[in-house]
Design a protein around this motif. Structure first.
Motif, PDB file in Angstrom:
ATOM      1  N   ARG A   1       6.036 -22.512 -19.304  1.00 52.98           N
ATOM      2  CA  ARG A   1       6.718 -21.245 -19.052  1.00 52.98           C
ATOM      3  C   ARG A   1       6.137 -20.127 -19.907  1.00 52.98           C
ATOM      4  O   ARG A   1       5.855 -19.028 -19.428  1.00 52.98           O
ATOM      5  N   SER A   2       5.919 -20.413 -21.204  1.00 53.04           N
ATOM      6  CA  SER A   2       5.343 -19.372 -22.069  1.00 53.04           C
ATOM      7  C   SER A   2       3.906 -19.105 -21.701  1.00 53.04           C
ATOM      8  O   SER A   2       3.412 -17.978 -21.802  1.00 53.04           O
ATOM      9  N   PHE A   3       3.206 -20.151 -21.248  1.00 54.88           N
ATOM     10  CA  PHE A   3       1.812 -19.973 -20.829  1.00 54.88           C
ATOM     11  C   PHE A   3       1.728 -19.055 -19.616  1.00 54.88           C
ATOM     12  O   PHE A   3       0.910 -18.140 -19.551  1.00 54.88           O
ATOM     13  N   VAL A   4       2.637 -19.248 -18.666  1.00 52.00           N
ATOM     14  CA  VAL A   4       2.657 -18.413 -17.467  1.00 52.00           C
ATOM     15  C   VAL A   4       2.960 -16.966 -17.829  1.00 52.00           C
ATOM     16  O   VAL A   4       2.366 -16.038 -17.292  1.00 52.00           O
ATOM     17  N   ARG A   5       3.893 -16.755 -18.792  1.00 49.20           N
ATOM     18  CA  ARG A   5       4.196 -15.393 -19.221  1.00 49.20           C
ATOM     19  C   ARG A   5       2.964 -14.737 -19.818  1.00 49.20           C
ATOM     20  O   ARG A   5       2.703 -13.556 -19.622  1.00 49.20           O
ATOM     21  N   CYS A   6       2.162 -15.522 -20.555  1.00 53.44           N
ATOM     22  CA  CYS A   6       0.920 -14.999 -21.148  1.00 53.44           C
ATOM     23  C   CYS A   6      -0.039 -14.541 -20.069  1.00 53.44           C
ATOM     24  O   CYS A   6      -0.683 -13.497 -20.192  1.00 53.44           O
ATOM     25  N   LEU A   7      -0.118 -15.317 -18.994  1.00 49.95           N
ATOM     26  CA  LEU A   7      -1.058 -14.976 -17.923  1.00 49.95           C
ATOM     27  C   LEU A   7      -0.631 -13.741 -17.153  1.00 49.95           C
ATOM     28  O   LEU A   7      -1.430 -13.140 -16.447  1.00 49.95           O
TER      29      LEU A   7
ATOM     30  N   LEU B   1     -16.385  -7.697 -13.149  1.00 51.15           N
ATOM     31  CA  LEU B   1     -16.143  -8.926 -12.413  1.00 51.15           C
ATOM     32  C   LEU B   1     -15.203  -9.836 -13.189  1.00 51.15           C
ATOM     33  O   LEU B   1     -14.252 -10.398 -12.649  1.00 51.15           O
ATOM     34  N   LEU B   2     -15.460  -9.971 -14.514  1.00 53.79           N
ATOM     35  CA  LEU B   2     -14.607 -10.810 -15.336  1.00 53.79           C
ATOM     36  C   LEU B   2     -13.191 -10.263 -15.399  1.00 53.79           C
ATOM     37  O   LEU B   2     -12.217 -10.996 -15.299  1.00 53.79           O
ATOM     38  N   SER B   3     -13.088  -8.958 -15.565  1.00 56.87           N
ATOM     39  CA  SER B   3     -11.767  -8.365 -15.735  1.00 56.87           C
ATOM     40  C   SER B   3     -10.971  -8.319 -14.437  1.00 56.87           C
ATOM     41  O   SER B   3      -9.764  -8.152 -14.448  1.00 56.87           O
ATOM     42  N   THR B   4     -11.643  -8.479 -13.312  1.00 54.42           N
ATOM     43  CA  THR B   4     -10.930  -8.472 -12.039  1.00 54.42           C
ATOM     44  C   THR B   4     -10.647  -9.881 -11.537  1.00 54.42           C
ATOM     45  O   THR B   4     -10.466 -10.106 -10.339  1.00 54.42           O
ATOM     46  N   SER B   5     -10.613 -10.838 -12.453  1.00 53.73           N
ATOM     47  CA  SER B   5     -10.254 -12.213 -12.089  1.00 53.73           C
ATOM     48  C   SER B   5      -8.744 -12.355 -11.954  1.00 53.73           C
ATOM     49  O   SER B   5      -8.244 -13.466 -11.821  1.00 53.73           O
ATOM     50  N   ALA B   6      -8.005 -11.237 -11.999  1.00 49.86           N
ATOM     51  CA  ALA B   6      -6.540 -11.279 -11.953  1.00 49.86           C
ATOM     52  C   ALA B   6      -6.029 -11.999 -10.713  1.00 49.86           C
ATOM     53  O   ALA B   6      -5.020 -12.719 -10.775  1.00 49.86           O
ATOM     54  N   PHE B   7      -6.700 -11.811  -9.578  1.00 50.11           N
ATOM     55  CA  PHE B   7      -6.241 -12.452  -8.344  1.00 50.11           C
ATOM     56  C   PHE B   7      -6.326 -13.966  -8.465  1.00 50.11           C
ATOM     57  O   PHE B   7      -5.405 -14.697  -8.077  1.00 50.11           O
ATOM     58  N   ASP B   8      -7.435 -14.471  -9.028  1.00 50.54           N
ATOM     59  CA  ASP B   8      -7.570 -15.909  -9.246  1.00 50.54           C
ATOM     60  C   ASP B   8      -6.480 -16.421 -10.181  1.00 50.54           C
ATOM     61  O   ASP B   8      -5.868 -17.462  -9.941  1.00 50.54           O
ATOM     62  N   ARG B   9      -6.250 -15.701 -11.269  1.00 54.73           N
ATOM     63  CA  ARG B   9      -5.238 -16.118 -12.231  1.00 54.73           C
ATOM     64  C   ARG B   9      -3.851 -16.118 -11.587  1.00 54.73           C
ATOM     65  O   ARG B   9      -3.015 -16.963 -11.871  1.00 54.73           O
ATOM     66  N   GLN B  10      -3.641 -15.153 -10.703  1.00 56.29           N
ATOM     67  CA  GLN B  10      -2.367 -15.074 -10.007  1.00 56.29           C
ATOM     68  C   GLN B  10      -2.164 -16.294  -9.107  1.00 56.29           C
ATOM     69  O   GLN B  10      -1.077 -16.888  -9.079  1.00 56.29           O
ATOM     70  N   LEU B  11      -3.210 -16.675  -8.361  1.00 58.17           N
ATOM     71  CA  LEU B  11      -3.117 -17.858  -7.505  1.00 58.17           C
ATOM     72  C   LEU B  11      -2.904 -19.121  -8.330  1.00 58.17           C
ATOM     73  O   LEU B  11      -2.084 -19.984  -7.975  1.00 58.17           O
ATOM     74  N   MET B  12      -3.649 -19.239  -9.434  1.00 60.50           N
ATOM     75  CA  MET B  12      -3.503 -20.421 -10.294  1.00 60.50           C
ATOM     76  C   MET B  12      -2.104 -20.488 -10.892  1.00 60.50           C
ATOM     77  O   MET B  12      -1.500 -21.569 -10.978  1.00 60.50           O
ATOM     78  N   ARG B  13      -1.574 -19.331 -11.326  1.00 61.84           N
ATOM     79  CA  ARG B  13      -0.236 -19.292 -11.903  1.00 61.84           C
ATOM     80  C   ARG B  13       0.804 -19.734 -10.870  1.00 61.84           C
ATOM     81  O   ARG B  13       1.744 -20.473 -11.176  1.00 61.84           O
ATOM     82  N   LYS B  14       0.614 -19.290  -9.643  1.00 64.32           N
ATOM     83  CA  LYS B  14       1.540 -19.655  -8.575  1.00 64.32           C
ATOM     84  C   LYS B  14       1.519 -21.164  -8.335  1.00 64.32           C
ATOM     85  O   LYS B  14       2.576 -21.797  -8.172  1.00 64.32           O
ATOM     86  N   GLU B  15       0.317 -21.764  -8.333  1.00 67.59           N
ATOM     87  CA  GLU B  15       0.220 -23.211  -8.119  1.00 67.59           C
ATOM     88  C   GLU B  15       0.748 -23.988  -9.317  1.00 67.59           C
ATOM     89  O   GLU B  15       1.418 -25.021  -9.157  1.00 67.59           O
ATOM     90  N   LEU B  16       0.473 -23.506 -10.541  1.00 66.76           N
ATOM     91  CA  LEU B  16       1.005 -24.176 -11.727  1.00 66.76           C
ATOM     92  C   LEU B  16       2.530 -24.137 -11.737  1.00 66.76           C
ATOM     93  O   LEU B  16       3.183 -25.131 -12.089  1.00 66.76           O
ATOM     94  N   THR B  17       3.073 -23.015 -11.355  1.00 63.99           N
ATOM     95  CA  THR B  17       4.531 -22.902 -11.283  1.00 63.99           C
ATOM     96  C   THR B  17       5.096 -23.872 -10.247  1.00 63.99           C
ATOM     97  O   THR B  17       6.119 -24.534 -10.478  1.00 63.99           O
ATOM     98  N   ARG B  18       4.432 -23.975  -9.109  1.00 62.82           N
ATOM     99  CA  ARG B  18       4.869 -24.899  -8.072  1.00 62.82           C
ATOM    100  C   ARG B  18       4.845 -26.343  -8.571  1.00 62.82           C
ATOM    101  O   ARG B  18       5.805 -27.116  -8.378  1.00 62.82           O
ATOM    102  N   ARG B  19       3.733 -26.703  -9.260  1.00 62.52           N
ATOM    103  CA  ARG B  19       3.619 -28.074  -9.771  1.00 62.52           C
ATOM    104  C   ARG B  19       4.672 -28.341 -10.860  1.00 62.52           C
ATOM    105  O   ARG B  19       5.198 -29.446 -10.972  1.00 62.52           O
ATOM    106  N   PHE B  20       4.978 -27.326 -11.667  1.00 62.67           N
ATOM    107  CA  PHE B  20       5.986 -27.477 -12.707  1.00 62.67           C
ATOM    108  C   PHE B  20       7.350 -27.766 -12.080  1.00 62.67           C
ATOM    109  O   PHE B  20       8.091 -28.647 -12.537  1.00 62.67           O
ATOM    110  N   LYS B  21       7.652 -27.043 -11.013  1.00 60.87           N
ATOM    111  CA  LYS B  21       8.930 -27.239 -10.344  1.00 60.87           C
ATOM    112  C   LYS B  21       9.008 -28.642  -9.729  1.00 60.87           C
ATOM    113  O   LYS B  21      10.056 -29.321  -9.782  1.00 60.87           O
ATOM    114  N   VAL B  22       7.895 -29.107  -9.138  1.00 56.03           N
ATOM    115  CA  VAL B  22       7.862 -30.465  -8.555  1.00 56.03           C
ATOM    116  C   VAL B  22       8.050 -31.502  -9.646  1.00 56.03           C
ATOM    117  O   VAL B  22       8.771 -32.484  -9.482  1.00 56.03           O
ATOM    118  N   ALA B  23       7.370 -31.279 -10.801  1.00 56.02           N
ATOM    119  CA  ALA B  23       7.410 -32.263 -11.880  1.00 56.02           C
ATOM    120  C   ALA B  23       8.772 -32.351 -12.549  1.00 56.02           C
ATOM    121  O   ALA B  23       9.148 -33.394 -13.091  1.00 56.02           O
TER     122      ALA B  23
END
Length: 493
Positions: A15-21, A469-491
């Protein structure tokens, strides 16, 4: 299967990791429409991932993150998110570049600590390994998730013939290594001409080639049959006066460089693995195009290209040069392949033009570069549909990926994997890579490799050249955060 892997200790802090992202720096996004010179940029708030694509959502689906990241472990997602977050913080990149170029690197203990940190973070995220043994593991992992690898030995800017010969040997070993990898897991062996021919000689050749274009009667006795390198709108300010002919020693070195490239081409043809030649700045690019085109004439398959040159869409003459080269090759009966990129030398190109008091060869805005890339992609897709040529669309831009994918589907060439593929840098644009894969396209990841210390100059240049390019990786981080959150809820359910 990956979504069943649970790391209890990791998930406790998720949860704190996701807030950081959620915290991202203010940077121009990939669809920024202002000028390159803008000193301030208003960054729009991140929008929901299901609203990013404005056209047919069926082409590239970013909504189903479970499907998108199938086969990617939770630990891999967390490490990728953290690394991309660090890479997106410009002050951190600035400090890192300063440290790597400072005298601190001459202190053994400090150097060991710094290289250790780099290896455990950025190097492992953006590079495929220190040698071909580690590269095999990386390529196998990519193959397991439906992606291919483009093998790039991370060395460039040779200084003398001995280092050029050494680079050639590694390129040959890289090509040979494809025999022991999973079938069809490698799409290209990548060659930097600056590793087999010194930049100094490439600059001399480029000056002579430019002068020959302006003065057709100018004789270049060393020149092999080639395809046109320039358009009338190409920049010629690098060569304001008639250059001296190559010396006997320079011609000898050129012959050696030519033989090195021919040896690599022969090996790739023998192993049936395509060869990709990277681009550089405009001061030496004419010579690199000359090497690529002259080799493409001599070495190709029956109907398909073996050698792919690179077109940089941020250059104002990119589309015109590509069309001229493609049509000339077609008349000669030579199958022509291109890798299409946006370009990585914007700052240095603009600085040189400003210093010389000439117009920059770079488009005036990022939107013009996007438009040029999309126009070049459209041209090549039409050519492929008509049975001629091949293209690698190397892009991290979601809109460009969506437009090209839609057109390819409309033209019925999505499955023609010998003619069309997409590519992204290893560790970048994962969402786009997996989305295109799921849409049925061949997708490759660009895999630089080599010892950490040897690849460091490459990583520094990439960091300097690709800040946006590096600084615009926000979309990737957003997708990863969404999947991590989903996996956290499943777990935890």
């Amino acid at each position: 299967m990956a979504n069943k892997v649970v790391y209890p200790k990791v998930f406790r802090d998720l949860r704190s990791f996701v807030r950081c992202l959620n915290t991202a720096p203010t940077v121009p996004p990939m669809n920024f429409t202002g000028t390159y010179d803008a000193t301030t940029v208003t960054t729009p708030t991140l929008i929901p991932t299901d609203q990013v694509i404005t056209a047919d959502k069926k082409v590239i689906n970013f909504e189903d993150v479970k499907e998108l990241f199938t086969g990617v472990s939770t630990l891999k997602l967390i490490r990728s998110s953290l690394t991309l977050q660090m890479a997106a913080i410009e002050p951190m990149v600035d400090v890192g570049i300063w440290v790597m170029n400072s005298k601190l690197m001459h202190m053994p203990i400090v150097k060991e600590v710094i290289l250790g940190f780099v290896k455990g973070t950025f190097y492992e995220h953006f590079c495929a390994g220190k040698d071909l043994t580690e590269v095999r593991r990386t390529v196998t992992k990519l193959s397991d998730v439906g992606l291919k690898g483009m093998l790039d030995y991370g060395v460039e800017h040779a200084t003398e013939n001995e280092s050029c010969d050494q680079s050639m040997k590694v390129f040959l070993q890289t090509a040979e290594s494809t025999k022991s990898l999973p079938s069809s897991s490698v799409s290209f062996v990548v060659v930097k001409v600056t590793a087999i021919c010194t930049p100094k000689l490439l600059k001399r050749m480029s000056d002579l080639l430019r002068w020959e274009h302006k003065n057709p009667s100018f004789n270049l006795p060393w020149k092999h049959k080639s395809i046109p390198l320039f358009s009338d709108s190409s920049p010629f300010y690098h060569t304001p006066q008639k250059p001296e002919p190559l010396t006997v020693e320079e011609e000898h070195d050129l012959q050696l460089a030519h033989e090195r490239l021919m040896t690599i081409c022969k090996k790739c043809l023998e192993l049936d693995v395509d060869l990709l030649i990277d681009a550089e700045d405009t001061a030496i690019q004419p010579a690199i195009d000359y090497f690529a085109y002259s080799a493409a004439i001599k070495y190709h398959k029956v109907d398909d290209p073996l050698i792919f040159g690179t077109i940089q869409a941020y250059l104002k003459d990119a589309k015109e040069r590509m069309v001229i080269a493609k049509k000339a090759a077609e008349k000669m009966g030579v199958p022509m392949g291109f890798k299409l990129v946006r370009g990585a030398y914007m700052s240095s190109e603009r600085e040189l033009a400003s210093r010389l008091g000439v117009q920059s060869p770079i488009h005036d805005s990022i939107q013009q570069t996007h438009d040029c890339f999309n126009s070049c992609a459209e041209f090549m897709l039409d050519e492929i549909s008509n049975g001629s040529g091949a293209v690698v669309l190397a892009t991290h831009n979601i809109e460009s990926g969506k437009l090209a994918a839609s057109k390819a589907i409309d033209l019925g060439i999505r499955k023609d994997r010998q003619k069309l593929q997409f590519a992204q840098l290893y560790g970048m644009a994962e969402g786009l890579s997996f989305g295109l894969r799921n849409a049925g396209f061949q997708v490759s990841k660009y895999l630089p490799f080599g010892p950490v210390e040897q690849v460091m100059p490459y990583l520094i240049r990439r960091a300097e050249e690709n800040r946006g390019l590096l600084s615009t990786s926000a979309f990737d981080r957003q997708l990863m955060r969404k999947e991590l959150t989903r996996r956290f809820k499943v777990a935890t359910s």
